[in-house]
Design a protein around this motif. Structure first.
Motif, PDB file in Angstrom:
ATOM      1  N   ILE A  83     -33.683 -53.919 -15.589  1.00  0.00           N
ATOM      2  CA  ILE A  83     -32.452 -53.120 -15.781  1.00  0.00           C
ATOM      3  C   ILE A  83     -31.826 -53.934 -17.196  1.00  0.00           C
ATOM      4  N   VAL A  84     -31.523 -53.017 -18.432  1.00  0.00           N
ATOM      5  CA  VAL A  84     -30.933 -53.554 -19.371  1.00  0.00           C
ATOM      6  C   VAL A  84     -29.547 -52.743 -19.891  1.00  0.00           C
ATOM      7  N   PRO A  85     -28.993 -53.391 -20.778  1.00  0.00           N
ATOM      8  CA  PRO A  85     -27.755 -52.437 -21.219  1.00  0.00           C
ATOM      9  C   PRO A  85     -27.855 -51.491 -22.068  1.00  0.00           C
ATOM     10  N   ASN A  86     -27.177 -50.266 -22.222  1.00  0.00           N
ATOM     11  CA  ASN A  86     -27.208 -49.245 -23.071  1.00  0.00           C
ATOM     12  C   ASN A  86     -26.642 -49.457 -24.295  1.00  0.00           C
ATOM     13  N   GLN A  87     -25.835 -50.658 -24.531  1.00  0.00           N
ATOM     14  CA  GLN A  87     -25.120 -50.748 -25.649  1.00  0.00           C
ATOM     15  C   GLN A  87     -25.986 -52.021 -26.232  1.00  0.00           C
ATOM     16  N   GLY A  88     -26.216 -51.692 -27.785  1.00  0.00           N
ATOM     17  CA  GLY A  88     -26.825 -52.827 -28.491  1.00  0.00           C
ATOM     18  C   GLY A  88     -28.240 -52.366 -28.989  1.00  0.00           C
ATOM     19  N   GLY A  89     -29.124 -52.906 -28.743  1.00  0.00           N
ATOM     20  CA  GLY A  89     -30.505 -52.666 -29.215  1.00  0.00           C
ATOM     21  C   GLY A  89     -31.755 -52.580 -28.314  1.00  0.00           C
ATOM     22  N   SER A  90     -31.542 -52.599 -26.951  1.00  0.00           N
ATOM     23  CA  SER A  90     -32.299 -52.422 -26.049  1.00  0.00           C
ATOM     24  C   SER A  90     -33.154 -51.466 -26.163  1.00  0.00           C
ATOM     25  N   GLN A  91     -32.480 -50.302 -26.693  1.00  0.00           N
ATOM     26  CA  GLN A  91     -33.230 -48.969 -26.622  1.00  0.00           C
ATOM     27  C   GLN A  91     -34.205 -48.979 -27.638  1.00  0.00           C
ATOM     28  N   SER A  92     -34.521 -50.057 -28.346  1.00  0.00           N
ATOM     29  CA  SER A  92     -35.724 -50.052 -29.310  1.00  0.00           C
ATOM     30  C   SER A  92     -37.086 -50.115 -28.682  1.00  0.00           C
ATOM     31  N   PHE A  93     -36.806 -50.525 -27.442  1.00  0.00           N
ATOM     32  CA  PHE A  93     -38.075 -50.777 -26.575  1.00  0.00           C
ATOM     33  C   PHE A  93     -37.915 -50.163 -25.141  1.00  0.00           C
ATOM     34  N   ALA A  94     -36.712 -50.091 -24.475  1.00  0.00           N
ATOM     35  CA  ALA A  94     -36.709 -49.645 -23.237  1.00  0.00           C
ATOM     36  C   ALA A  94     -36.269 -48.041 -23.357  1.00  0.00           C
ATOM     37  N   VAL A  95     -36.756 -47.306 -22.299  1.00  0.00           N
ATOM     38  CA  VAL A  95     -36.639 -45.942 -22.355  1.00  0.00           C
ATOM     39  C   VAL A  95     -36.178 -45.604 -20.810  1.00  0.00           C
ATOM     40  N   HIS A  96     -35.021 -45.193 -20.679  1.00  0.00           N
ATOM     41  CA  HIS A  96     -34.458 -45.119 -19.435  1.00  0.00           C
ATOM     42  C   HIS A  96     -35.249 -44.433 -18.423  1.00  0.00           C
ATOM     43  N   GLN A  97     -35.571 -44.634 -17.087  1.00  0.00           N
ATOM     44  CA  GLN A  97     -36.425 -44.188 -16.251  1.00  0.00           C
ATOM     45  C   GLN A  97     -37.968 -43.937 -16.581  1.00  0.00           C
ATOM     46  N   HIS A  98     -38.315 -44.325 -17.645  1.00  0.00           N
ATOM     47  CA  HIS A  98     -39.721 -44.375 -18.008  1.00  0.00           C
ATOM     48  C   HIS A  98     -40.080 -45.777 -17.898  1.00  0.00           C
ATOM     49  N   ASN A  99     -39.657 -46.813 -18.681  1.00  0.00           N
ATOM     50  CA  ASN A  99     -40.176 -48.095 -18.469  1.00  0.00           C
ATOM     51  C   ASN A  99     -39.096 -49.148 -17.784  1.00  0.00           C
ATOM     52  N   ALA A 100     -37.968 -48.508 -17.947  1.00  0.00           N
ATOM     53  CA  ALA A 100     -36.935 -49.606 -17.482  1.00  0.00           C
ATOM     54  C   ALA A 100     -35.734 -48.570 -17.130  1.00  0.00           C
ATOM     55  N   LEU A 101     -34.582 -49.318 -16.518  1.00  0.00           N
ATOM     56  CA  LEU A 101     -33.177 -48.541 -16.262  1.00  0.00           C
ATOM     57  C   LEU A 101     -32.405 -48.984 -17.356  1.00  0.00           C
ATOM     58  N   VAL A 102     -31.763 -48.249 -17.907  1.00  0.00           N
ATOM     59  CA  VAL A 102     -30.759 -48.435 -19.186  1.00  0.00           C
ATOM     60  C   VAL A 102     -29.614 -47.838 -18.838  1.00  0.00           C
ATOM     61  N   ILE A 103     -28.551 -48.858 -18.415  1.00  0.00           N
ATOM     62  CA  ILE A 103     -27.218 -48.255 -17.857  1.00  0.00           C
ATOM     63  C   ILE A 103     -26.116 -48.887 -18.715  1.00  0.00           C
ATOM     64  N   ASP A 104     -24.785 -48.361 -18.279  1.00  0.00           N
ATOM     65  CA  ASP A 104     -23.859 -48.950 -18.915  1.00  0.00           C
ATOM     66  C   ASP A 104     -23.441 -50.485 -17.989  1.00  0.00           C
ATOM     67  N   THR A 105     -23.968 -51.527 -18.506  1.00  0.00           N
ATOM     68  CA  THR A 105     -23.698 -52.503 -17.765  1.00  0.00           C
ATOM     69  C   THR A 105     -22.349 -53.302 -17.760  1.00  0.00           C
ATOM     70  N   THR A 106     -21.393 -52.812 -18.339  1.00  0.00           N
ATOM     71  CA  THR A 106     -20.100 -53.218 -18.255  1.00  0.00           C
ATOM     72  C   THR A 106     -19.505 -52.623 -16.838  1.00  0.00           C
ATOM     73  N   SER A 107     -20.160 -51.772 -16.251  1.00  0.00           N
ATOM     74  CA  SER A 107     -19.657 -51.060 -14.960  1.00  0.00           C
ATOM     75  C   SER A 107     -20.280 -51.914 -13.725  1.00  0.00           C
ATOM     76  N   TYR A 108     -19.633 -52.476 -13.148  1.00  0.00           N
ATOM     77  CA  TYR A 108     -20.039 -52.986 -12.029  1.00  0.00           C
ATOM     78  C   TYR A 108     -20.807 -51.960 -11.023  1.00  0.00           C
ATOM     79  N   TYR A 109     -20.310 -50.903 -11.048  1.00  0.00           N
ATOM     80  CA  TYR A 109     -20.845 -49.935  -9.961  1.00  0.00           C
ATOM     81  C   TYR A 109     -22.176 -49.379 -10.529  1.00  0.00           C
ATOM     82  N   GLN A 110     -22.244 -49.547 -11.727  1.00  0.00           N
ATOM     83  CA  GLN A 110     -23.616 -48.887 -12.192  1.00  0.00           C
ATOM     84  C   GLN A 110     -24.560 -50.026 -12.227  1.00  0.00           C
ATOM     85  N   CYS A 111     -24.396 -51.284 -12.269  1.00  0.00           N
ATOM     86  CA  CYS A 111     -25.255 -52.426 -12.198  1.00  0.00           C
ATOM     87  C   CYS A 111     -25.622 -52.412 -10.697  1.00  0.00           C
TER      88      CYS A 111
END
Length: 684
Positions: A614-642
């Motif tokens: 699980i990685v943050p959607n803010q920043g550069g993680s999406q250069s390699f992480a694709v949500h629900q394909h090879n990772a979960l990419v979420i708003d990590t500033t949200s306790y609920y989403q984490c």
């Protein structure tokens, strides 16, 4: 507790110099039945690339006169034992003839349609002697069923994986060896085209079953089953590549018919369930899948190396790396510097003398030369004779700035791995209690001064040397620099050390799902407090289902002690890269609940080992992480989403496994040679 298993570091040399020549004598048995052209290639390669001591035994199983004449002539030129069957007895009986004659500690059964490569026999024996229980060893190949690389199947049949027209077998073998982690994966079945067998195993279980399998095609699988039933292990020497051209002794249709007959006999003898279980392990071995995924890119990686050697061999490059302890930024630079070494670049690191002890303790096997400077003032003098000098931290730009004033300055560059002014955005408001005394007020004033100075220095570093080459890992970082500082910057791409971070162990089903997180309480943007809160609540909710493993902070670190710790966890503290590679092979989920990541190296490393992340959607993680394909990419500033994302991976086994498999497959494309090439292209 996690298993304390050793990690074997890969070799980075394209030509191995550390392969120890074998000491025990080996009997090499080659059974021949016509197919003269293949036999000639095989024997020529054995003569050229096999180190002594060995005995060569050739069983001519009823070949036609042309082949017989060649074998007799070959025997006059080289020491060997040539036995002739006037009529063909079949492969299994011919192989047993050789096995019954052989008396050496090791025996190799080698098909006559193979081409061996340099140091092949030494490497097979090194694998065999790596564990007492290993009784048989086989190499990787282009077509050898489960040992094939990069593919095992094509259109419903075994893959042939032809080499590129401009690549020799020896060149392919060198690539395989150079990037091998020497994992020696264990399999239930080994392909019989090349088998190294210990004498003790032969004494224990006898010879091939020539009654049930007179023509071959099933005899080696039967032998493997018998060996395992007797307590032996079968290993693949994943640093050995031997070419298999598919013998012309039989037609394709005849081979297929014999294979089907052999499989039915095998089933009748041992039962369908034994065969199915063995095939399942071979097909879905995570370690072999990781090797195959990396093999798909061997040629591509070598192309980058070869092109860089052509353009820039002999260039001298130095990275200013003022670090004491292990960090993601340093690890990236070291991996890419090693890639440059294979490209013929003279690569150096520059660090401070007062960092030396801690730095070398953190990187005890460092294979890149380091120059140590006593002070910052020495740095320009130490670097002036390099072709390129690369800053890696904002303050190091100032240290190398005098080089720009030289009549013929080197290329000056800045490897930007983050937008460093953000390091100083968060004001130290949590120190308000300092105002209680004059002494504390002075301390706080000093802290604010360093904070303001650091922010200014980080900002100015992008502007200080006008002609400086700037490059960074991700589009996010490039956008931050070009938008805020108005300076051009080149994206060289994300990368990680895929030859270290890879599937190294076969994953076994644990009683609990293992969750890991890196805790860095020294930086609030790393989300340490939120991470610990989420993990605590997850542990309370899923107490019987999860095991939590932390790393990145020492247990006695005051900032770590200030975090919520009222739940069950294991803290591994500061980990070496090799230790992390082992950890990531024993966990199921890695969470990075940072506010943002400039890239997210640790998540990449975990994914390369086959971990769901699980990685943050803010920043550069999406250069390699694709949500629900090879990772979960979420708003990590949200306790609920984490909390929700982690709960989903715990309860949804199918999604977790899909992410794990896809991550392992995708991360091999982020190899360091590609980025090292792009850096050199930026510089020169």
């Amino acid at each position: 507790m996690l298993e304390n298993l050793p990690i074997t570091l890969p070799s980075y040399q394209l030509e191995d110099t550390d392969v120890v020549q074998h000491q025990p004598t080996v009997d090499i048995i080659i059974c021949v039945h016509n197919a003269l052209a293949e036999v000639q290639r095989c024997l020529d390669s054995v003569h050229q690339y096999t180190t002594s001591p060995y005995n060569l035994i050739i069983i001519d199983d009823g070949s036609e006169m042309e082949t017989l004449r060649y074998l007799r002539h070959f025997a006059t030129l080289h020491p060997l034992l040539l036995l002739r069957n006037s009529t063909a007895h079949g492969y299994t009986r011919a192989a047993n003839q050789g096995l019954q004659i052989a008396q050496s500690p090791y025996v190799v059964l080698l098909n006559s349609d193979t081409v061996v490569s340099p140091t092949w026999l030494d490497r097979l024996i090194i694998c065999a002697e790596s564990a007492a229980k290993i009784g048989m060893v086989g190499p990787l190949s282009n077509t050898a069923s489960w040992q094939s690389i990069p593919d095992i199947e094509t259109n419903g049949d075994w893959a042939t994986n032809p080499l590129p027209t401009d690549m020799t077998v020896s060149q392919m073998a060198a690539r395989v060896a150079a990037h091998s982690a020497r994992l020696y994966p264990r399999l239930p079945f080994l392909n019989g085209f090349c088998l190294l067998i210990k004498r003790q195993l032969i004494k224990a279980i006898g010879y091939f079953d020539e009654i049930a399998f007179p023509a071959g095609y099933g005899e080696e699988n039967d032998y493997c089953i018998r060996a395992r039933q007797a307590g032996w292990e079968l290993a693949v020497a994943d640093d050995v590549y031997i070419y298999h051209s598919q013998s012309k002794s039989y037609s394709h249709e005849r081979r297929k018919q014999l294979a089907e007959q052999g499989m039915q006999i095998l089933i009748d003898k041992h039962g369908q369930s034994v065969i199915d279980e063995g095939v399942k392990i071979c097909r879905y071995s995570q370690v072999l899948q990781g090797i195959r995924h990396r093999a798909k890119l061997l040629v591509e990686r070598w192309n980058f190396i070869a092109q860089a050697q052509y353009y820039w061999r002999g260039k001298r490059v130095i990275f200013i790396l003022p670090v004491m302890e292990i960090g993601g930024g340093a690890n990236i630079i070291l991996a890419e510097a090693r890639a440059m070494l294979t490209m013929g670049i003279e690569v150096y690191l520059l660090n401070f003398l007062h960092h030396q002890v801690k730095f070398e303790r953190c990187y005890p096997q460092l294979d890149i030369p380091v120059i140590y400077a006593a002070t910052e003032v020495e740095i320009p003098q130490l670097c002036h004779n390099f072709d390129a000098v690369i800053a890696t931290l904002h303050n190091s730009v100032e240290w190398i700035a005098p080089l720009a004033q030289l009549p013929h300055p080197p290329v000056i560059a800045y490897y930007i791995q983050d937008f460093e002014p953000y390091f100083y955005v968060e004001k130290p408001t949590h120190y308000r209690w300092f105002w209680q005394s004059a002494w504390l007020r002075r301390r706080l004033a000093s802290y604010y001064f360093r904070w303001v100075t650091g922010f200014r220095q980080a900002w100015v570093s992008y502007l200080q040397i006008p002609q400086m080459v700037r490059f960074t890992k991700t589009d996010w970082n490039k956008t931050e620099i070009e938008t805020q500082v108005k300076q051009p910057c080149t994206v060289i791409g994300a990368s990680c050390h895929i030859d270290l971070f890879m599937p190294r162990l076969e994953r076994i089903a644990h009683k609990k799902i293992r969750i890991s997180a890196m805790i860095r309480p020294s930086s609030s943007r790393r989300g340490a407090l939120r991470t610990m809160q989420v993990l605590r609540d997850i542990q309370q909710q899923f107490a019987e289902q999860v095991e939590i493993i932390l790393f990145g902070a020492r247990e006695d670190d005051p900032q770590f002690l200030a975090l919520p710790r009222d739940f069950n966890y294991t803290n591994l503290g500061i980990c070496l890269p090799e230790q992390l590679a082992l950890l990531f092979n024993q966990i199921d989920i890695f969470v990075d609940f940072s506010n943002f990541q400039a890239m997210g190296l640790t998540a990449m490393e975990a994914m390369a080992c086959g971990v769901a992340v699980i990685v943050p959607n803010q920043g550069g993680s999406q250069s390699f992480a694709v949500h629900q394909h090879n990772a979960l990419v979420i708003d990590t500033t949200s306790y609920y989403q984490c909390y929700t994302a982690l709960s989903t991976l715990i309860t949804d086994d199918q999604q977790r496994m899909l992410l794990m498999n896809q991550a392992s497959q995708d991360m091999v494309h982020f190899y360091p040679e590609k980025v090292a090439y792009r850096i050199l292209d930026c510089l020169f």
